[in-house]
Motif scaffolding. Structure first.
Motif, PDB file in Angstrom:
ATOM      1  N   THR A 225       0.804  -1.211   0.000  1.00  0.00           N
ATOM      2  CA  THR A 225       0.000   0.000   0.000  1.00  0.00           C
ATOM      3  C   THR A 225       0.834   1.256   0.000  1.00  0.00           C
ATOM      4  O   THR A 225       0.304   2.344   0.064  1.00  0.00           O
ATOM      5  CB  THR A 225      -0.938   0.009   1.220  1.00  0.00           C
ATOM      6  OG1 THR A 225      -0.139  -0.073   2.395  1.00  0.00           O
ATOM      7  CG2 THR A 225      -1.873  -1.168   1.177  1.00  0.00           C
TER       8      THR A 225
ATOM      9  N   GLU B 114     -10.117  10.679   5.846  1.00  0.00           N
ATOM     10  CA  GLU B 114      -8.727  10.664   5.424  1.00  0.00           C
ATOM     11  C   GLU B 114      -7.966  11.787   6.120  1.00  0.00           C
ATOM     12  O   GLU B 114      -8.458  12.908   6.244  1.00  0.00           O
ATOM     13  CB  GLU B 114      -8.620  10.830   3.912  1.00  0.00           C
ATOM     14  CG  GLU B 114      -9.267   9.723   3.106  1.00  0.00           C
ATOM     15  CD  GLU B 114      -8.442   8.453   3.092  1.00  0.00           C
ATOM     16  OE1 GLU B 114      -7.269   8.509   3.509  1.00  0.00           O
ATOM     17  OE2 GLU B 114      -8.968   7.412   2.658  1.00  0.00           O
TER      18      GLU B 114
ATOM     19  N   THR C  15     -10.324   3.171   5.044  1.00  0.00           N
ATOM     20  CA  THR C  15      -9.114   2.356   5.032  1.00  0.00           C
ATOM     21  C   THR C  15      -9.277   1.205   6.014  1.00  0.00           C
ATOM     22  O   THR C  15      -9.689   1.416   7.162  1.00  0.00           O
ATOM     23  CB  THR C  15      -7.891   3.200   5.413  1.00  0.00           C
ATOM     24  OG1 THR C  15      -7.683   4.199   4.415  1.00  0.00           O
ATOM     25  CG2 THR C  15      -6.642   2.331   5.520  1.00  0.00           C
TER      26      THR C  15
ATOM     27  N   LYS D 274      -6.285   0.205   1.348  1.00  0.00           N
ATOM     28  CA  LYS D 274      -6.876   1.524   1.125  1.00  0.00           C
ATOM     29  C   LYS D 274      -8.213   1.377   0.392  1.00  0.00           C
ATOM     30  O   LYS D 274      -8.538   0.330  -0.175  1.00  0.00           O
ATOM     31  CB  LYS D 274      -5.928   2.395   0.306  1.00  0.00           C
ATOM     32  CG  LYS D 274      -4.549   2.569   0.924  1.00  0.00           C
ATOM     33  CD  LYS D 274      -4.580   3.450   2.148  1.00  0.00           C
ATOM     34  CE  LYS D 274      -4.727   4.905   1.800  1.00  0.00           C
ATOM     35  NZ  LYS D 274      -4.607   5.794   2.980  1.00  0.00           N
TER      36      LYS D 274
END
Length: 697
Positions: free
Chosen positions: A343, A379, A438, A462
């Motif tokens: 990731t 986020e 996530t 993600k």
């Protein structure tokens, strides 16, 4: 003194010294107020964000208590906000001077398990008072020692004192009921020494005091980062009757701070921002150079040697070498953040406390468990934050499991075959992160049709990304693998300046024979390593990882499928033409991929090498013949010498002499022929060198 009882009071004396140290520690009272924890943010890299707040009365200071090991991070990250217009005038905290530096100022040292005599021996010249049962004596310490015992007496501690009258006396310390220093300053130093030792043992608690210039009530908010256990994730993947399974996520948090988290605002952040330890709490000392003026140094005597030459001597005075430069103070080492495998690497710094107060709220998903997770998520750059919507209470030295996810996810069942030594593939699932959040890495427990199906591990995923997980062995599918390799083939050949370069290829085939025992259709993913310098020839993988190919195979119920994977390994090989034999050169000449010009050049070189080889063989034959003739001549000369000493053998001697003359003629002819061959071979070798140097194709 001879009539004094022989009792050992040394343990009592030790207790007396420790009692003095305890009395030296005064209670350090303070009117500082404590700020309660209101917000906690836990990360995955070993630190946590804490926010404390509280109201302070006029003239009151705030106090924050930490462990000594937390102080470096506190001093690096602490921020203070005073609401109401007041100003922060400064921060104070308990110092942490190294114990060795504190004790170095005292004229004595107390070692571990050190006897009292060894302590007193360090204080030669100090006035001391000894109290015995019948008398009290006073004198200056000359020496103290531990006298070994024998069969008649046990070991004992003794002290020698210089009395006021000028005579020396020995006393047993074990017989003394009390010991006191008559010098008040020395007595105080002993108390201070023991107080320092007692304080050093209390290493856990360190306090930070916040001073303010305001004279009215106000609210103070303090935020900081300290080491904390990482929060952990665990998931449940539940396959039901619907098309999509449910994914439940649980967060495991540990409160090891030593105080309760009472109705705190808790957030969990996935990702690994960079964090390191900088030694800010412990005082840092820098070694300095010693510098002196040249004229301050004393002149050294000069020793003159006797003259050995008539020229004048040159005398040199040796001086002291310049002082060595001080070693620089060690710099703190930064702890590198962990790197995610698939990731990407996370390197964003953690958000500050003000940004962590706004969250996105999500509606409740359809529940599979009786506890419904409704944690909001958002986020934070490369990080992702889960916010627990209700206040959380976790008592000190307790842990808690908090649901943060419960949603349908896009998932399809598969089989994965990656272990070539196994006969059966693995039950697996391909999970696409369609949650909009996530998914932090952790273990997954799989339930299928209401029963436990197995367990798997998944790394951080993600939003929009997907992962394969395997959680069991599929005994209803069998796989065998057969490997085949074709002989090496030369695809291209080039020559330049005497170097022959070939481009070779080896083709390898792996054939998977797959037998589906079950009477249901399946999808199999074959995962095989992506070898360096190997290229696929006849098919493309469904996907490729950093080090593996994945091929997807559809299996019909009860069917057997063959799935070949063909790879080609192409590599180059360089050889010096001078090192190749004529037969090796002719092997390259017979290659059909050669051009006529290349074949003609190599044929010429091969022919010349054959002539050189033939000349070499003939030279070897001539050398052998010459050696045979020389050996035969030596034998004839020995015979002639022997016969000349015997009468009547002149005829035989003449025969041997004629034979020697004939061999001399033969030997001259052989040597002439060898010289011609040497000249011819030299010319051929020169021609081969020129041909090899000029070869180009």
């Amino acid at each position: 003194m001879k009539g004094a009882p022989r009792r050992r009071h040394l343990p009592i004396m030790k207790q007396t010294f420790w009692l003095m140290g305890a009395l030296a520690l005064g209670a350090m009272g303070t009117n500082a107020a404590e700020l309660t924890v209101r917000q906690v943010v836990l990360y995955k890299h070993g630190v946590g964000y804490f926010e404390r707040a509280g109201e302070l009365a006029p003239g009151e200071s705030a106090r924050l208590d930490f462990k000594a090991a937390e102080m470096d991070d506190v001093l690096k990250s602490l921020t203070i906000e005073e609401k109401g217009g007041g100003k922060i005038s400064g921060l104070r905290y308990d110092s942490s001077e190294p114990l060795a530096h504190k004790l170095a100022d005292f004229p004595f040292q107390l070692g571990a398990a050190q006897p009292l005599s060894a302590v007193l021996d360090q204080l030669k010249g100090a006035q001391i008072e000894l109290k015995f049962a019948n008398e009290t004596v006073t004198g200056a310490i000359v020496a103290a020692r531990l006298t070994p015992g024998d069969d008649k007496r046990a070991e004992r501690e003794q002290i020698t004192l210089l009395m006021d009258a000028g005579d020396l006396h020995n006393f047993d310390l074990g017989a003394a009921a009390g010991i006191r220093f008559t010098d008040a300053r020395l007595q105080t130093q002993f108390k201070d020494y023991l107080a320092v030792l007692t304080e050093a043992r209390s290493r856990e608690k360190r306090s930070v005091y916040i001073d303010s210039t305001d004279s009215k009530r106000r609210e103070v908010v303090a935020s900081y980062m300290v080491p904390t256990p990482v929060w952990k994730s665990s998931y449940r993947l539940i396959f039901g009757e619907g098309a999509q399974p449910t994914l439940e996520g649980w967060a495991i948090v540990d409160n090891t701070t030593g105080e309760d988290w009472n109705k705190v605002d808790l957030s969990l952040v996935s990702g690994r921002p960079i964090s390191f330890i900088s030694r800010l709490y412990e005082p840092r000392y820098v070694a300095r150079q010693t510098a002196e003026l040249p004229e301050d140094a004393a002149s050294a005597p000069v020793v003159y040697e006797g003259a050995v030459e008539t020229e004048a001597d040159t005398l040199t005075i040796d001086g002291q070498p310049p002082p060595a430069p001080a070693a620089p103070a060690p710099l703190p080492q930064a702890a590198a953040a962990g790197k995610a495998k698939a990731t990407g690497a996370f390197s964003s710094a953690p958000a500050n406390g003000r940004n962590l107060q706004s969250f996105v709220r999500l509606e409740k998903a359809s529940a599979q468990s009786t506890i419904t997770a409704s944690a909001g998520g958002r986020e934070l750059g490369e990080l992702f934050e889960y916010h627990i919507p209700t206040p959380v209470t976790v008592r000190r030295n307790e842990s808690a499991m908090l649901p943060f996810l419960q949603q349908k996810v896009d998932t399809r069942k598969l089989l994965i075959y990656s272990d070539q030594s196994s006969t059966h593939p693995m039950d697996a699932a391909e999970i696409t992160n369609s949650t909009g959040k996530t998914l932090d890495g952790g273990p997954i427990t799989v339930y299928d049709a209401g029963a436990y199906a197995g367990e798997a591990l998944v790394e951080t995923v993600k939003t929009g990304d997907k992962r394969l997980i395997s959680y069991g062995v599929d005994l209803g599918t069998r796989i065998t693998t057969q490997w085949d390799s074709k002989a090496e083939q030369i695809r291209e050949i080039h020559a330049r300046r005497g170097i022959l370069t070939t481009r070779n290829a080896v083709v390898e085939t792996s054939t998977y024979t797959i037998h589906n025992v079950d009477q249901k259709a399946k999808t199999l993913v074959i995962e095989r390593p992506a070898r360096q310098d190997y290229n696929l020839l006849d098919r493309k993988p469904s996907e490729k990882t950093s080090d593996a190919y994945r091929f997807e195979v559809k299996l019909a119920p009860g069917a057997t499928e063959k799935f070949p994977v063909v790879e080609e390994h192409v590599y180059e090989r360089s050889l010096a033409i001078t090192s190749l034999t004529p037969s090796e050169l002719f092997t390259y000449v017979r290659n059909k991929d050669f051009s006529d010009a290349a074949r003609k050049q190599l044929e010429q070189i091969a022919g010349l090498k054959q002539q050189i080889a033939a000349a070499g063989h003939e030279i070897q034959s001539l050398e052998s013949q010459i050696n045979d003739v020389i050996r035969d001549q030596d034998r004839l000369r020995q015979n002639i010498g022997s016969l000349n000493q015997v009468s009547g053998q002149q005829q035989q001697v003449q025969a041997y002499a004629q034979r020697l003359a004939s061999q001399e003629s033969q030997l001259a002819s052989l040597r002439d022929r060898r010289a011609e061959l040497d000249k011819k071979r030299t010319a051929l070798e020169s021609e081969v060198s020129n041909s090899i140097e000029s070869v180009l194709f």
